[in-house]
Design an enzyme around this catalytic site. Sequence first.
Site, PDB file in Angstrom:
ATOM      1  N   ASP A 152     -20.454  47.507  -8.277  1.00 45.98           N
ATOM      2  CA  ASP A 152     -20.740  46.679  -9.630  1.00 45.98           C
ATOM      3  C   ASP A 152     -21.962  47.310 -10.204  1.00 45.98           C
ATOM      4  O   ASP A 152     -22.915  47.640  -9.430  1.00 45.98           O
ATOM      5  CB  ASP A 152     -20.769  45.267  -9.436  1.00 45.98           C
ATOM      6  CG  ASP A 152     -19.582  44.597  -9.145  1.00 45.98           C
ATOM      7  OD1 ASP A 152     -18.604  45.225  -9.333  1.00 45.98           O
ATOM      8  OD2 ASP A 152     -19.432  43.519  -8.697  1.00 45.98           O
ATOM      9  N   ASP A 167     -24.042  46.444  -5.325  1.00 48.78           N
ATOM     10  CA  ASP A 167     -24.479  45.940  -6.778  1.00 48.78           C
ATOM     11  C   ASP A 167     -25.412  46.750  -7.251  1.00 48.78           C
ATOM     12  O   ASP A 167     -26.617  46.445  -6.443  1.00 48.78           O
ATOM     13  CB  ASP A 167     -24.784  44.489  -6.647  1.00 48.78           C
ATOM     14  CG  ASP A 167     -23.408  43.342  -5.970  1.00 48.78           C
ATOM     15  OD1 ASP A 167     -22.682  43.344  -6.700  1.00 48.78           O
ATOM     16  OD2 ASP A 167     -23.894  42.953  -4.817  1.00 48.78           O
ATOM     17  N   ASP A 226     -19.418  44.844  -1.102  1.00 49.80           N
ATOM     18  CA  ASP A 226     -19.432  45.990  -2.072  1.00 49.80           C
ATOM     19  C   ASP A 226     -21.109  46.155  -2.298  1.00 49.80           C
ATOM     20  O   ASP A 226     -21.896  45.863  -1.625  1.00 49.80           O
ATOM     21  CB  ASP A 226     -19.059  45.347  -3.712  1.00 49.80           C
ATOM     22  CG  ASP A 226     -19.908  43.787  -4.009  1.00 49.80           C
ATOM     23  OD1 ASP A 226     -21.085  43.612  -3.363  1.00 49.80           O
ATOM     24  OD2 ASP A 226     -19.689  43.490  -5.096  1.00 49.80           O
TER      25      ASP A 226
HETATM   26  N1  DCP Z   1     -22.999  36.050  -8.212  1.00 49.90           N
HETATM   27  C1  DCP Z   1     -23.194  34.846  -8.844  1.00 49.90           C
HETATM   28  N2  DCP Z   1     -21.792  34.011  -8.808  1.00 49.90           N
HETATM   29  C2  DCP Z   1     -20.850  34.965  -8.701  1.00 49.90           C
HETATM   30  C3  DCP Z   1     -20.633  36.032  -8.203  1.00 49.90           C
HETATM   31  C4  DCP Z   1     -21.750  36.632  -8.026  1.00 49.90           C
HETATM   32  O1  DCP Z   1     -24.157  34.156  -8.909  1.00 49.90           O
HETATM   33  N3  DCP Z   1     -19.483  34.331  -8.962  1.00 49.90           N
HETATM   34  C5  DCP Z   1     -24.367  36.810  -8.055  1.00 49.90           C
HETATM   35  C6  DCP Z   1     -24.792  36.294  -6.541  1.00 49.90           C
HETATM   36  C7  DCP Z   1     -24.469  37.236  -5.518  1.00 49.90           C
HETATM   37  C8  DCP Z   1     -24.570  38.766  -6.361  1.00 49.90           C
HETATM   38  O2  DCP Z   1     -24.270  38.155  -7.766  1.00 49.90           O
HETATM   39  O3  DCP Z   1     -25.372  37.537  -4.635  1.00 49.90           O
HETATM   40  C9  DCP Z   1     -23.846  39.443  -5.998  1.00 49.90           C
HETATM   41  O4  DCP Z   1     -22.302  39.240  -5.718  1.00 49.90           O
HETATM   42  P1  DCP Z   1     -21.638  39.812  -4.450  1.00 49.90           P
HETATM   43  O5  DCP Z   1     -20.040  38.867  -4.716  1.00 49.90           O
HETATM   44  O6  DCP Z   1     -21.458  40.926  -4.459  1.00 49.90           O
HETATM   45  O7  DCP Z   1     -22.319  39.025  -3.497  1.00 49.90           O
HETATM   46  P2  DCP Z   1     -23.390  39.532  -2.350  1.00 49.90           P
HETATM   47  O8  DCP Z   1     -23.793  40.750  -2.622  1.00 49.90           O
HETATM   48  O9  DCP Z   1     -24.335  38.357  -2.010  1.00 49.90           O
HETATM   49  O10 DCP Z   1     -22.123  39.533  -1.111  1.00 49.90           O
HETATM   50  P3  DCP Z   1     -21.701  40.977  -0.453  1.00 49.90           P
HETATM   51  O11 DCP Z   1     -22.709  41.452   0.574  1.00 49.90           O
HETATM   52  O12 DCP Z   1     -20.456  40.445   0.539  1.00 49.90           O
HETATM   53  O13 DCP Z   1     -21.279  41.841  -1.503  1.00 49.90           O
HETATM   54 MG    MG Z   2     -22.477  42.491  -3.227  1.00 53.67          MG
END
Ligand code: DCP
Ligand code: MG
Length: 331
Positions: A292, A206, A204
């Site tokens: 998001d 963010d 996604d």
């Molecule tokens: N986050 C968190 N706890 C969660 C969900 C999210 O601390 N339960 C924080 C850390 C994540 C960030 O928000 O890195 C963004 O969430 P994502 O699920 O989008 O995770 P990423 O961006 O790291 O992974 P991706 O590249 O797959 O989107």
């Molecule tokens: Mg993400």
Amino acid sequence: ELLKNQVPPVSMPAYACQRHTPLNHHNFHLTEALETLAEAADFEGSQGRFISFHRAASVLKALPDPITNMSQLHGLPHIGDHSSRIIQELLEHGVSNEVETIKLSKRYQTMKLFTQIFGVGVKTADRWYQEGLRTLDDLQKHSRKLTRQQEAGIHHFEDLNTPVYRHEADAIQQIVEEVVQQMLPGARVILAGGFRRGKPHGHDVDFLITHPVEGLEAGLLSKVMGRLESQGLVLYRHTQSPKNPDNTAFQSTAMDDYEKCFSILWFPKSPTTSSHLEAGESSRDGKAVRVDFVVTPISQFAFALLGWTGSQYFERELRRFSLNREEAAAE
Ligand code: DCP
Ligand code: MG
């Protein structure tokens, strides 16, 4: 004497937030297997095993060299018996039987499929599995059970499970920035999440949004989403308003309390046509992308940035590290 001739043990701090963990590390083959076991444990509701496998994988990611011999594990934190066995199997045979068996199992594959749907967590996926459901088709036949979010997730399943690349995130940021500037000049849009950690693609996008003048950001998010919607770019949205700031219930959990919007946006591949596209209806010159949005006053921005840059495991470790420090200081 023999030991003296070996590579000196790597000194490794116990918490992930104390170590450098590069994106491209030297033990991908091993960490991939351990993370599959972590995921499978999560599917079975075994939080203890989930975190143990994650810890072991995280330690291997921080090593300066590939593991080629079991003796290199000596002195490393968080490598439990089970993880050791898997590593040994991988070193000796190149594959782990246990991991391969899990990956081929109907249970793992179905849980993976269901949890890949936007709006579906382990509990829901497990319930569907117990009810005998196995495919997306099965789910649609039982659509009375789906939330609006899950319906959108299934509808856009293919697009949402296609990785979002950095150049696409940048292009989406431009679209968002233009709208944000129209609604509140001087506001800032920051790309967080995996892309901020240097990942070339993610599941996604963010965005954090703030304004240098405290308070001016209030009410911005609904205006921005409304404008994007009028451009036909919003396929789904779910806004979460901050709760009562005196409510301390969420402070003990890992959840933050910023105003946010979980959305699916239509990302047109040819930006000039965006204004006259009917949402979702266009030919395949674009795709659905999970985006998001998190809006914070500038006084909270640093914390939101730290929390939303991740990774999820890093954030978890940071909380554990801080709590243990507090306890140690109190003693
Ligand atoms: N986050 C968190 N706890 C969660 C969900 C999210 O601390 N339960 C924080 C850390 C994540 C960030 O928000 O890195 C963004 O969430 P994502 O699920 O989008 O995770 P990423 O961006 O790291 O992974 P991706 O590249 O797959 O989107
Ligand atoms: Mg993400």
